[in-house]
Structures are given as structure tokens and as C-alpha cells.
Scaffold this motif. Structure first.
Motif, PDB file in Angstrom:
ATOM      1  N   LYS A 151      -8.712  61.544 -66.586  1.00  0.00           N
ATOM      2  CA  LYS A 151      -8.289  61.768 -67.961  1.00  0.00           C
ATOM      3  C   LYS A 151      -7.124  60.842 -68.311  1.00  0.00           C
ATOM      4  CE  LYS A 151      -9.336  66.694 -67.438  1.00  0.00           C
ATOM      5  NZ  LYS A 151      -8.724  68.042 -67.347  1.00  0.00           N
ATOM      6  N   LEU A 152      -6.305  60.543 -67.301  1.00  0.00           N
ATOM      7  CA  LEU A 152      -5.106  59.727 -67.497  1.00  0.00           C
ATOM      8  C   LEU A 152      -5.035  58.665 -66.420  1.00  0.00           C
ATOM      9  CD1 LEU A 152      -2.249  59.164 -68.744  1.00  0.00           C
ATOM     10  CD2 LEU A 152      -1.356  60.858 -67.119  1.00  0.00           C
ATOM     11  N   MET A 153      -4.824  57.421 -66.851  1.00  0.00           N
ATOM     12  CA  MET A 153      -4.668  56.307 -65.918  1.00  0.00           C
ATOM     13  C   MET A 153      -3.242  55.767 -66.029  1.00  0.00           C
ATOM     14  SD  MET A 153      -6.467  54.134 -63.829  1.00  0.00           S
ATOM     15  CE  MET A 153      -8.104  53.787 -64.432  1.00  0.00           C
ATOM     16  N   LEU A 154      -2.565  55.665 -64.888  1.00  0.00           N
ATOM     17  CA  LEU A 154      -1.219  55.106 -64.829  1.00  0.00           C
ATOM     18  C   LEU A 154      -1.304  53.722 -64.192  1.00  0.00           C
ATOM     19  CD1 LEU A 154       0.583  58.270 -63.384  1.00  0.00           C
ATOM     20  CD2 LEU A 154       0.357  57.632 -65.789  1.00  0.00           C
ATOM     21  N   LEU A 155      -0.787  52.713 -64.876  1.00  0.00           N
ATOM     22  CA  LEU A 155      -0.859  51.336 -64.398  1.00  0.00           C
ATOM     23  C   LEU A 155       0.549  50.752 -64.333  1.00  0.00           C
ATOM     24  CD1 LEU A 155      -3.825  50.023 -66.604  1.00  0.00           C
ATOM     25  CD2 LEU A 155      -3.957  50.944 -64.275  1.00  0.00           C
ATOM     26  N   ASP A 156       0.917  50.236 -63.167  1.00  0.00           N
ATOM     27  CA  ASP A 156       2.240  49.633 -62.972  1.00  0.00           C
ATOM     28  C   ASP A 156       2.092  48.119 -62.901  1.00  0.00           C
ATOM     29  OD1 ASP A 156       4.882  49.132 -62.502  1.00  0.00           O
ATOM     30  OD2 ASP A 156       5.009  50.212 -60.601  1.00  0.00           O
ATOM     31  N   GLU A 157       2.483  47.442 -63.985  1.00  0.00           N
ATOM     32  CA  GLU A 157       2.408  45.986 -64.111  1.00  0.00           C
ATOM     33  C   GLU A 157       1.039  45.463 -63.685  1.00  0.00           C
ATOM     34  OE1 GLU A 157       5.784  43.636 -63.117  1.00  0.00           O
ATOM     35  OE2 GLU A 157       7.125  45.365 -63.048  1.00  0.00           O
ATOM     36  N   PRO A 158      -0.019  45.843 -64.388  1.00  0.00           N
ATOM     37  CA  PRO A 158      -1.375  45.477 -63.974  1.00  0.00           C
ATOM     38  C   PRO A 158      -1.705  43.999 -64.075  1.00  0.00           C
ATOM     39  CG  PRO A 158      -1.410  46.524 -66.128  1.00  0.00           C
ATOM     40  CD  PRO A 158      -0.022  46.689 -65.599  1.00  0.00           C
TER      41      PRO A 158
END
Length: 257
Positions: free
Chosen positions: A175-182
Motif C-alpha cells: 500500500k505504501l512504498m518508501l524510497l531513499d534516494e532512488p
């Protein structure tokens, strides 16, 4: 031992903040993280609406990655709470947070170099009951890696590895995607590919929180931007308002107001 009544009382704030009667899917309340005498995240109240793409920006050391690590459970908060989709995540282990519908991709690719692209995508699917063949075909197509399905991950370019790891997270249908400096370290073309992928997933209803320094990329994907500075929320708003803010330009873009 907690009783059912205790659990219900503890979950009430989570339901109020992110339950079915709200548009909010993720919220933190007075979230704080101290490292000795350093406060990396300082009483942050942060919320994201379901179906939104939210970008987190700010100078180095602002607390952006720490905030993501608190949400995913990589770090335990010193104080405060984390609510997601009606549940209190604050004390949950990382793998249990994934089961609630959160996926994460950190800055450096974490793919299995000794496996092929398809084998990498099969790894997270082991924890689901999804139709493996269908999901594999869809994910390979979405990430533009169909022609690389049998290629070893070690042979991929940096951008392809980043897309593969996003694909691995997508297989869980979060439901939620967390992306760190993709898009860190990517070429312009590779960055465009990731932007198109995120927009495509968003069009299907996925919610995103993205930590990013590349402002051109932020302009392409973001609907709303949160600026962190010294562990606190400094500004929030549409990208046009954020870029026009003299104080934001001073602390983040390095311009003199």
C-alpha cells in the motif's frame, strides 16, 4: 501481559489518525530519535494521504533517512508514535510492518548478486500467496527488465539494479512504498526510467514517500513536498511553493535570500 482491552485502547489513536474514516494512510505523532546528545528527529508530526506521492527534501543531516528508518522499524524511536492504515506500528518488528503493507527501498541497491533478475524477484514472493508467474511477468514488464530476466544481477548497470530492487518491493503489492534516494548516481535516462515507473505505480493507486536530493526528479514525481531541517519539519506544500520559498532556498538550495 496486555489484555484485549489494553490493546484496543492503545490502537484507538492509530485508528483515529489513519483509520478507514480518514484519507491519511501514514502518520507520525511527536516522533523523536536521539543518538546520545544528538536529536536526529525532533517531535515530528508527519502525515501522508492515501494515493499521494510525498517527497522529503532537506540538507544533509536533516533527519530524512532517519525518519524513514523509524517508519520501517530499522530504528526504534526515543519517543512518539507511528500509525499506518489504522494500526500502531511503533513497537512492531520490521518484518511485521512489511506484512501490514509497507515496502522499502534504501539508497544502495540490496539485490542478490549471485542470482538472476527473475530469481531476485522470486525471493520476496516466497512470503506471499500471489500468482507467482503472473506477478513475475508483470513486474519484469513494469521495470523494463523482461529482456534481462535470465541475466545475473551482478551484470546489471546501477540503474537496472535500482529498478530491480524497486521491482522486488513491488512484488509484495504494498500500500505504501518508501524510497531513499532512488536515483542517486543515475544518468539522466536512468532517472527518467525510474520517474516513469513511480508515476505508473502511483496511477495504480500506490502511495509513495520518497527521500531525494535531485530536485528535477522531485519536480517530475511529487505532488507535495516536506522540507526537513535539523530534525524538524521546516515547510510543507506543493513543489512550486517550496521552490519559491526564500528560507527553503537559503537552507537547502544554498542561495542567499
Amino acid at each position: 501481559m496486555s489484555t484485549p482491552q489494553d490493546i484496543n485502547v492503545r490502537q484507538k489513536p492509530a485508528v483515529a489518525a489513519t483509520g478507514g474514516g480518514t484519507s491519511t494512510i501514514l502518520a507520525t505523532k511527536q516522533l523523536t530519535k536521539n543518538f546520545g546528545g544528538l536529536t536526529a528527529v525532533d517531535g515530528v508530526d508527519f502525515s501522508v494521504a492515501e494515493g499521494e506521492i510525498r517527497c522529503l527534501i532537506g540538507p544533509n543531516g536533516a533527519g530524512k533517512s532517519t525518519l524513514l528508518e523509524l517508519i520501517t522499524g530499522q530504528l526504534a524511536p526515543s519517543d512518539g508514535a507511528i500509525y499506518f492504515d489504522g494500526e500502531d506500528l511503533t513497537g512492531l518488528d520490521t518484518h511485521k510492518r512489511i506484512d501490514t503493507g509497507i515496502s522499502v527501498k534504501f539508497q544502495s541497491p540490496h539485490v542478490y548478486e549471485n542470482l538472476t533478475v527473475e530469481e531476485n524477484l522470486r525471493v520476496p514472493l516466497q512470503r506471499t500467496d500471489r500468482d507467482v508467474d503472473r506477478v513475475l511477468a508483470e513486474t519484469l514488464d513494469r521495470t523494463a527488465l523482461s529482456e534481462k530476466a535470465e541475466t545475473g544481477a551482478s551484470e546489471l548497470s546501477h540503474g537496472e539494479k535500482q529498478r530491480l530492487e524497486i521491482g522486488m518491493a513491488v512484488t509484495l503489492d504494498p500500500k505504501l512504498m518508501l524510497l531513499d534516494e532512488p536515483v542517486a548516481g543515475m544518468s539522466v535516462d536512468e532517472t527518467d526510467d525510474v520517474a516513469d515507473l513511480i508515476r505508473s505505480l502511483h496511477d495504480d493507486g500506490m502511495t509513495f514517500v520518497v527521500v531525494e536530493h535531485d530536485m528535477e526528479f522531485v519536480r517530475r514525481i511529487s505532488e507535495r513536498v516536506t522540507v526537513l531541517n535539523q530534525g524538524e519539519i521546516f515547510r510543507q506544500g506543493p513543489i512550486e511553493e517550496i521552490e519559491a520559498d526564500e528560507d527553503v532556498r537559503r537552507i537547502y538550495l544554498g542561495e542567499n535570500a
